[in-house]
Design a protein around this motif. Structure first.
Motif, PDB file in Angstrom:
ATOM      1  N   ILE A 189      25.255 -34.875 -25.443  1.00  0.00           N
ATOM      2  CA  ILE A 189      23.794 -35.854 -24.755  1.00  0.00           C
ATOM      3  C   ILE A 189      24.896 -34.964 -23.971  1.00  0.00           C
ATOM      4  CG2 ILE A 189      22.558 -37.331 -23.675  1.00  0.00           C
ATOM      5  CD1 ILE A 189      23.282 -38.919 -25.999  1.00  0.00           C
ATOM      6  N   THR A 190      25.809 -35.206 -22.564  1.00  0.00           N
ATOM      7  CA  THR A 190      26.219 -34.428 -21.525  1.00  0.00           C
ATOM      8  C   THR A 190      26.359 -32.631 -21.697  1.00  0.00           C
ATOM      9  OG1 THR A 190      27.617 -36.056 -21.061  1.00  0.00           O
ATOM     10  CG2 THR A 190      28.099 -34.120 -19.385  1.00  0.00           C
ATOM     11  N   PHE A 193      30.320 -37.433 -17.330  1.00  0.00           N
ATOM     12  CA  PHE A 193      30.820 -37.667 -18.470  1.00  0.00           C
ATOM     13  C   PHE A 193      31.192 -39.300 -18.041  1.00  0.00           C
ATOM     14  CE2 PHE A 193      35.282 -37.300 -19.735  1.00  0.00           C
ATOM     15  CZ  PHE A 193      34.848 -36.889 -21.496  1.00  0.00           C
ATOM     16  N   LEU A 194      32.109 -39.494 -17.631  1.00  0.00           N
ATOM     17  CA  LEU A 194      32.361 -40.604 -16.930  1.00  0.00           C
ATOM     18  C   LEU A 194      31.216 -41.860 -17.375  1.00  0.00           C
ATOM     19  CD1 LEU A 194      35.095 -40.780 -14.116  1.00  0.00           C
ATOM     20  CD2 LEU A 194      34.891 -40.512 -16.940  1.00  0.00           C
ATOM     21  N   ASN A 195      30.063 -41.799 -17.149  1.00  0.00           N
ATOM     22  CA  ASN A 195      28.765 -42.299 -16.987  1.00  0.00           C
ATOM     23  C   ASN A 195      28.436 -42.816 -18.559  1.00  0.00           C
ATOM     24  OD1 ASN A 195      28.912 -43.035 -14.392  1.00  0.00           O
ATOM     25  ND2 ASN A 195      27.585 -42.095 -13.483  1.00  0.00           N
ATOM     26  N   ASN A 196      28.007 -41.513 -19.297  1.00  0.00           N
ATOM     27  CA  ASN A 196      28.321 -41.287 -20.713  1.00  0.00           C
ATOM     28  C   ASN A 196      29.157 -41.867 -21.463  1.00  0.00           C
ATOM     29  OD1 ASN A 196      25.018 -40.022 -20.473  1.00  0.00           O
ATOM     30  ND2 ASN A 196      26.008 -38.296 -20.406  1.00  0.00           N
ATOM     31  N   LEU A 197      30.585 -41.543 -20.797  1.00  0.00           N
ATOM     32  CA  LEU A 197      31.743 -42.122 -21.935  1.00  0.00           C
ATOM     33  C   LEU A 197      31.727 -43.922 -22.096  1.00  0.00           C
ATOM     34  CD1 LEU A 197      33.766 -40.901 -23.632  1.00  0.00           C
ATOM     35  CD2 LEU A 197      35.190 -40.969 -21.606  1.00  0.00           C
ATOM     36  N   ALA A 198      31.091 -44.529 -20.416  1.00  0.00           N
ATOM     37  CA  ALA A 198      31.636 -45.878 -20.583  1.00  0.00           C
ATOM     38  C   ALA A 198      30.028 -46.347 -22.110  1.00  0.00           C
ATOM     39  CB  ALA A 198      31.190 -46.456 -19.593  1.00  0.00           C
ATOM     40  N   VAL A 234      33.241 -47.749 -12.474  1.00  0.00           N
ATOM     41  CA  VAL A 234      33.695 -47.966 -11.260  1.00  0.00           C
ATOM     42  C   VAL A 234      33.853 -46.168 -10.508  1.00  0.00           C
ATOM     43  CG1 VAL A 234      35.058 -49.295  -9.458  1.00  0.00           C
ATOM     44  CG2 VAL A 234      33.849 -50.563 -11.239  1.00  0.00           C
ATOM     45  N   PHE A 235      35.197 -45.723 -11.304  1.00  0.00           N
ATOM     46  CA  PHE A 235      35.835 -44.344 -11.256  1.00  0.00           C
ATOM     47  C   PHE A 235      34.173 -43.656 -11.405  1.00  0.00           C
ATOM     48  CE2 PHE A 235      38.576 -40.827 -11.987  1.00  0.00           C
ATOM     49  CZ  PHE A 235      38.641 -40.692 -10.558  1.00  0.00           C
ATOM     50  N   GLY A 236      33.197 -43.359 -11.845  1.00  0.00           N
ATOM     51  CA  GLY A 236      31.974 -42.271 -11.589  1.00  0.00           C
ATOM     52  C   GLY A 236      31.583 -42.653 -10.184  1.00  0.00           C
ATOM     53  N   LEU A 237      31.151 -44.052 -10.106  1.00  0.00           N
ATOM     54  CA  LEU A 237      30.392 -44.625  -8.841  1.00  0.00           C
ATOM     55  C   LEU A 237      31.042 -43.971  -7.477  1.00  0.00           C
ATOM     56  CD1 LEU A 237      27.541 -46.623  -8.662  1.00  0.00           C
ATOM     57  CD2 LEU A 237      29.249 -47.844  -8.130  1.00  0.00           C
TER      58      LEU A 237
END
Length: 298
Positions: free
Chosen positions: A9-10, A59-64, A146-149
């Motif tokens: 998706i990303t 990447f991190l937001n979708n991976l979550a 949180v890291f993505g934030l």
């Protein structure tokens, strides 16, 4: 219908946005006939920094989603953007904030914690490979969010400073932050290929795989969304941008619950009220006086 497809998706989002916005960054010379890129308004090095931050955030937001993170929890947690933006603005840019703004941030923080504590876990916690998730997966997903934030807030502040210095270049930014990130997907090529294959094997809708139809809708709405975000980033501060994004997240949360039946517990509802109320208080609070030597302060 096709779980665990975050990488594909990303990738498709970045590829589609790059392809659609490419013509606007090209110019045709008549003598001699030649097609080339337009001169850049913003230095290449700054785009590379934005690319790294934007890619890692997406990447991190979708991976979550692969770690027992329900959509409502995902939306509400990402709504804490003003919290990290305030802290990083104070640490990195020397911004000052009023008591009302700080109170709003504290309220939003309480909301995030409450939402996380009362968020229901998926009823079938299995990974795409058929392995059952353990109890620590949700904590992993929260750490990713949180890291993505933090990275998203860094990106917002960096864009604010860049556009203030070099002027309105949102279309250029939209293209380069997606186009230059495409090589970063190379290590995930096998995983992406397998995920796209799974999407093609989803049930048909009017002769078209439903996964392909949903992917098309996703990338087109993503284009509309990021275009608006990039354009607004040249017209307003990172703080105002966060407020608008929170309004968008509120609509997403409503649609997630109504259309897809995602559960919203009482604890999550209370946390949601705290998050959106806190970020709204923070965003509409009176700004502290700005001195000539600190023109970048909110």
């Amino acid at each position: 219908e096709s779980p665990g497809t975050s990488n594909s998706i990303t990738f498709m989002q970045f590829f589609a946005v790059s392809a659609i916005t490419l013509p606007g960054q090209l110019r045709l010379s008549i003598r001699p006939p030649r097609l080339s890129f337009k001169p850049q308004t913003v230095p290449f090095g700054r785009w590379m920094i934005m690319v790294a931050l934007f890619f890692m955030t997406s990447f991190l937001n979708n991976l979550a989603f692969n770690y027992q993170i329900a959509v409502p929890l995902h939306i509400i947690t990402r709504s804490a953007g003003p919290v990290t933006s305030m802290v990083l603005g104070w640490l990195l840019l020397g911004k000052h904030y009023t008591r009302q703004q700080v109170a709003g941030v504290l309220m939003a923080t309480v909301g995030i914690v409450t939402t996380a504590l009362y968020s229901p876990r998926p009823s079938s916690p299995t990974s795409p490979q058929g392995k059952r998730h353990d109890g620590g997966d949700m904590a992993t997903g929260m750490l990713l969010l949180v890291f993505g934030l933090v990275l998203a807030s860094l990106l917002g502040l960096y864009q604010e400073v860049t556009y203030r210095k070099f002027g309105n270049a949102w279309q250029e930014g939209l293209f380069y932050t997606h186009f230059l990130a495409l090589p970063l997907f190379w290590p995930f090529r096998s995983d992406i290929a397998a995920q796209l294959g799974a999407i093609r094997n989803t049930p048909l809708i009017a002769g078209v795989p439903s996964g392909c139809l949903y992917m098309t809708i996703n990338v087109l709405t993503q284009l509309a969304c990021v275009s608006g975000v990039h354009r607004l980033s040249t017209m307003a501060s990172s703080l105002t941008l966060n407020l608008v994004l929170n309004l968008r997240k509120a609509v997403s949360l409503f649609l997630s619950i109504v259309l897809f039946g995602n559960e919203l517990t009482l604890g999550m509802f209370v946390g949601c009220v705290f998050v959106f109320s806190g970020t709204t208080i923070y965003s509409v609070a009176r700004r502290p006086p700005t001195s000539p030597t600190k023109a970048h302060q909110d």
